[in-house]
Scaffold this motif. Structure first.
Motif, short mmCIF file in Angstrom:
data_model
loop_
_atom_site.label_atom_id
_atom_site.label_comp_id
_atom_site.label_asym_id
_atom_site.label_seq_id
_atom_site.Cartn_x
_atom_site.Cartn_y
_atom_site.Cartn_z
N VAL A 79 0.87 -1.18 0.00
CA VAL A 79 0.00 0.00 0.00
C VAL A 79 0.90 1.23 0.00
N PHE A 80 0.97 1.91 -1.14
CA PHE A 80 1.94 2.98 -1.31
C PHE A 80 1.28 4.33 -1.57
N PRO A 81 1.97 5.43 -1.20
CA PRO A 81 1.60 6.71 -1.78
C PRO A 81 2.09 6.73 -3.24
N ASP A 82 1.68 7.72 -3.99
CA ASP A 82 2.13 7.79 -5.38
C ASP A 82 3.58 8.22 -5.49
N LEU A 83 3.99 9.12 -4.58
CA LEU A 83 5.35 9.67 -4.58
C LEU A 83 5.82 9.85 -3.14
N VAL A 84 7.13 9.80 -2.94
CA VAL A 84 7.69 10.10 -1.63
C VAL A 84 8.83 11.10 -1.79
N VAL A 85 8.93 12.03 -0.84
CA VAL A 85 10.04 12.99 -0.83
C VAL A 85 10.90 12.62 0.37
#
Length: 398
Positions: A79-85
């Motif tokens: 289960v992921f976010p679309d992008l990570v910073v």
């Protein structure tokens, strides 16, 4: 006749509502997890991108100390976010984080060698660099300090002056190993040398002993974490603070003209070299997305690299840009605090983004805990190296 018109009106209204709802639903959402203390830089770029595209940007701000674990857990649960910073040294965990390698043609500008080294591992790129720096420097309160210390010996000599005023001489996140690294550098040590973990060294022994010596002298509270040390500095309870370039804008907003910025002090005449890295936009499990969302992710990745985006971030936050041309321009024109930031940046050491760096951080933390609990420095660094080797072997077996 009236009923017919009324029915037609109802139909038209319902049709309008239906079409409007579909239009709203058609808008994609890009969900981003971020761990950078300065919320403005990502919000500024996201807001501009949102204005130009049919997309809703959702930014979830996570504590820097928690985001690594959150991403690793999300990878386990798929289960992921679309992008990570994230900081570039996280990229060594790209396999465990299920990050997607970035194609070469997504990079719109030639990258500086240091910047490129932070995102490239084994001939593949794992993130889009957003800002560079992420280094430590010395902050001071001008109410207490007229001429900033150039050596820790200066602070030690002045400690009684600060004690009389009932303030601590200096504060930083004492138990975070990132803050130990400049001390290690002053004794000519590095956690990674030629790609290998090098923790069991005389340099690390000397760094640990000096680190403890400062606490024993009472100039630093070893129980103070990041939030505690920053709050004490802002509230006038400490004269100096070692903190990152990422904190400059927040500290300036809170202290105003009382904030001073200086190069990290030397240790008995030996220069300290803080680590530097980049903050990057990384993409977990890109292939799971629809073509439409993949196109949006690519568009946002290209947008954040544009010169206008880089300029927007620097003007709003003071965080150093990735663009070589723009970096050189603002460095040439820098004055005051910003000139000091560039001077400190020039004295930094690039941080490895390899998996070994991630292992070294964990091993150092374990060994440091042993040292704090009463173990000798010599035993503690041996334990650091042992933990690092065991972790590497475990990963090799898997």
């Amino acid at each position: 006749m009236f009923n017919k018109l009324l029915n037609n009106s109802h139909f038209s209204f319902l049709l309008f509502i239906l079409l409007f709802s579909k239009a709203v639903q058609a808008s994609e959402t890009l969900k981003i997890w971020s761990s950078h203390q300065n919320h403005e830089f990502l919000a500024a770029m996201s807001n501009q991108f949102q204005e130009k595209h049919d997309v809703k940007m959702s930014i979830v701000q996570l504590d820097p100390s928690e985001i690594k674990a959150e991403i690793l857990l999300s990878a386990q649960d798929n289960v992921f976010p679309d992008l990570v910073v994230i900081p570039s040294d996280f990229l060594g965990l790209h396999k465990m984080m299920n990050l997607w390698p970035i194609p070469d043609n997504w990079y719109k500008e030639k990258l500086d060698t240091m910047v490129s080294s932070t995102i490239k591992l084994k001939s593949k790129y794992w993130g889009i660099p957003l800002i560079q720096g992420n280094f430590l420097l010395l902050y001071y309160n001008k109410k207490y300090v007229t001429h900033p210390a150039t050596d820790f010996e200066d602070i030690l000599l002045q400690k009684k002056y600060y004690f009389v005023k009932n303030i601590m001489p200096i504060g930083w996140n004492y138990n975070d190993m990132y803050y130990l690294m400049p001390f290690l550098s002053a004794f000519n040590g590095k956690p990674i040398e030629d790609g290998k973990i090098t923790l069991n060294t005389p340099a690390m022994v000397n760094a640990l002993k000096y680190y403890r010596f400062l606490a024993q002298q009472g100039i630093i509270n070893p129980e103070c974490d990041y939030r505690c040390s920053q709050d004490d500095f802002v509230e006038g309870k400490s004269a100096y603070s070692i903190n990152g370039d990422w904190a400059y804008r927040d500290l300036k907003n809170m202290l105003g003209k009382d904030l001073g910025v200086a190069i990290l002090p030397k240790i008995n005449g030996h220069r300290m070299h803080p680590m530097t890295s980049t903050f990057v936009l990384a993409i977990p499990n890109y292939e799971r997305h629809s073509k439409q969302k993949q196109q949006l992710i690519k568009a946002f990745s290209e947008f954040v690299q544009q010169p206008s985006s880089q300029q927007l971030v620097y003007e709003k936050t003071g965080l150093l840009p990735i663009s070589m041309a723009y970096y050189k321009k603002i460095k040439q024109n820098a004055t005051g605090d910003h000139k000091i930031l560039f001077q400190q940046m020039a004295l930094t050491t690039p941080m490895s983004s390899s998996l070994n760096m991630s292992i070294a951080w964990q091993a150092m933390a374990i060994g440091f805990q042993r040292y704090q609990a009463g173990a000798t420095a010599e035993y503690s660094v041996q334990h650091m190296q042992k933990m690092a080797i065991e972790q590497m072997n475990q990963l090799d077996d898997n």
